[in-house]
Design an enzyme around this catalytic site. Structure first.
Site, PDB file in Angstrom:
ATOM      1  CE1 TYR A 150       5.125  -0.079  11.104  1.00 24.52           C
ATOM      2  CE2 TYR A 150       4.028   0.471   9.911  1.00 24.52           C
ATOM      3  CZ  TYR A 150       4.550   1.049  10.254  1.00 24.52           C
ATOM      4  OH  TYR A 150       5.244   2.415  10.832  1.00 24.52           O
ATOM      5  CG  ASP A 244      -4.482  -1.109  10.277  1.00 21.56           C
ATOM      6  OD1 ASP A 244      -4.847  -0.227   9.111  1.00 21.56           O
ATOM      7  OD2 ASP A 244      -3.228  -0.739  10.589  1.00 21.56           O
ATOM      8  CE  LYS A 272      -0.556   3.623   3.781  1.00 22.59           C
ATOM      9  NZ  LYS A 272       0.546   4.083   4.361  1.00 22.59           N
TER      10      LYS A 272
HETATM   11  N1  HOZ Z   1       5.016   1.513   6.127  1.00 20.71           N
HETATM   12  C1  HOZ Z   1       5.018   1.941   4.347  1.00 20.71           C
HETATM   13  C2  HOZ Z   1       5.075   0.536   4.009  1.00 20.71           C
HETATM   14  N2  HOZ Z   1       4.480   0.019   4.718  1.00 20.71           N
HETATM   15  C3  HOZ Z   1       6.117   2.316   4.175  1.00 20.71           C
HETATM   16  C4  HOZ Z   1       5.918   4.092   3.991  1.00 20.71           C
HETATM   17  C5  HOZ Z   1       7.130   4.678   3.221  1.00 20.71           C
HETATM   18  O1  HOZ Z   1       8.223   4.429   3.283  1.00 20.71           O
HETATM   19  O2  HOZ Z   1       6.153   5.797   2.349  1.00 20.71           O
END
Ligand code: HOZ
Length: 443
Positions: A150, A244, A272
């Site tokens: 992802y 990534d 992040k």
């Molecule tokens: N896509 C995020 C985890 N791989 C989750 C994002 C969230 O819900 O804060």
């Protein structure tokens, strides 16, 4: 962790009932809605060190860590003080500032393949921009991604994606034009022959994008030599390689997975963690490549909040602290202690699990294993995971609410905290083991 207080009314439930009328699914990002495990999501009021506390006053040991960035622990005093001070000088300028220069220097110093970097506001923005750069410089259209990986919710990337897309069983999202999806090719992770085949069948490949250690189908490490083979194949075929490292950057090593495995991508995306938990992302590569980005070059990408002074401040505190490499030894031993303890607890309860771990990233799959790609990850017993998740929540431990996400250990997870978690897991595995699978309440 013991409950901080007992309340008769569950405020999370009340808030969730309000939220579902106001926001799609009651949330602003799908995985946190608990659809992968059933039940009502906890609404979080505060976080400190290794714990988060919900609006009902229940405190949990937290292994989500805001999906990775809280490597120093929540509400780190130096970050909080830095933000308080920075906020008095303004919260957004939409103009160059000194902090972004300093953060760029930190990133370039740490990440081996980055000579020049562009800040953005999220990991999704970073990957979308990296792909535009790759397409712009190669003049090619196609992109290869791996099943179960992802890379945010950009149109080109929602094909056979992991994380919430996998959790909700939406392999290919409606709303992505077919003409665009056709430009995204996929291959199984950890399978060199399949990637070779993709290159044999398509000449027009601009880039291969990969999570060098996957976090978004749960934690799945690259097999020995795999990343080197991917590097070799992309170079040989004139395609760019994008790592990534939104999860792995400054996490599996200061220089990310590229340092850990000694494989250099052309473009790296970060997110992040480089903002200490505030909204931020970045992409970078060689000077030659990055000089194609506007205004130095013709490939356009922009953002008012890019280089935001608050995000840069929290990021600087985090990255400067991570210069102390002994931190990575501490994270390694704490996470090994956790995973060994969980593994033994599951085995003692007669439950088959396989635990994958790279540094302080880990996942316990309810799966006889090995878990090496999406097909094997997808064999996990999601029902059992959901029951374990709720048993752990009941014991005061907050895991990612999906089998297909990684867990993260921070510096605030002391041996005492880890041992408390293992004790809770022993009880949770016993509950799951003795009662057997039961239906989730769903929502
Ligand atoms: N896509 C995020 C985890 N791989 C989750 C994002 C969230 O819900 O804060």
């Amino acid at each position: 962790m013991s409950s901080a207080s007992e309340t008769t009314r569950d405020r999370s439930e009340e808030l969730f009932a309000r939220a579902v009328e106001l926001m799609p699914g009651g949330v602003n990002s799908p995985v946190r809605a608990f659809r992968g495990v059933g039940g009502t999501p906890r609404f979080i009021r505060s976080a400190s060190g290794a714990t988060i506390t919900d609006v009902d006053g229940r405190t949990y040991i937290d292994y989500v860590g805001s999906w990775g960035p809280m490597i120093l622990g929540h509400a780190d005093p130096e970050i909080v003080a830095g933000l308080q001070e920075a906020a008095t000088r303004g919260t957004s300028f939409g103009a160059p500032n000194e902090l972004e220069v300093e953060l760029a220097e930190e990133i370039i110093d740490a990440v081996p393949s980055i000579e020049m970097v562009r800040m953005v506001s999220s990991g999704t923005e970073a990957t979308m921009s990296a792909i535009r750069l790759a397409r712009g410089v190669t003049g090619r259209s196609k992109l290869v991604k791996f099943e179960g990986c992802y890379h945010g919710h950009g149109d080109s990337l929602l094909v056979k994606a992991g994380s919430g897309v996998a959790t909700l069983g939406l392999p290919d999202s409606p709303g992505v034009p077919a003409a665009l999806a056709e430009n995204t090719l996929t291959a199984p992770f950890n399978d060199v022959a399949s990637l070779e085949q993709v290159f044999q069948q398509h000449a027009d490949i601009a880039a291969v994008i990969i999570e060098p250690v996957v976090g978004n189908m749960g934690c799945v490490p690259p097999a020995e030599g795999y990343l080197k083979a991917v590097r070799e194949l992309t170079s040989r075929n004139g395609a760019l390689l994008i790592f990534d490292e939104v999860m792995t950057g400054f996490r599996v090593a200061r220089g990310g997975a590229q340092e850990l495995y000694s494989v250099m991508p052309d473009i790296t995306t970060l997110g992040k963690i480089i903002g200490g938990g505030l909204p931020v992302g970045a992409y970078g590569g060689s000077r030659e490549l990055m000089r194609n980005i506007a205004p130095a070059g013709p490939i356009y990408q922009a953002g008012t909040l890019s280089g935001n002074p608050l995000s840069m401040t929290a990021g600087l505190v985090t990255l400067r602290r991570l210069r102390d490499l002994s931190i990575y030894d501490r994270l390694e031993s704490a996470t090994a202690r956790l995973c060994d303890g969980l593994s033994a607890a599951a085995a003692d309860a007669g439950i088959k699990t396989v635990i994958n771990r790279v540094g302080s990233m880990w996942t316990s799959f309810f799966n006889p294993g090995p878990v090496i790609d999406w097909t094997s990850a997808n064999r996990s017993d999601r029902k059992l995971f959901g029951e374990f998740f709720h048993a752990m929540l009941g014991q005061g431990v907050y895991l990612a609410p999906s089998q297909f996400e990684a867990g993260f250990v921070s510096l605030a997870h002391t041996d005492e905290v880890i041992d408390q978690t293992i004790k809770s897991a022993r009880d949770a595995f016993k509950i799951v083991g003795s009662e057997g699978p039961k239906p989730l309440d769903g929502n």
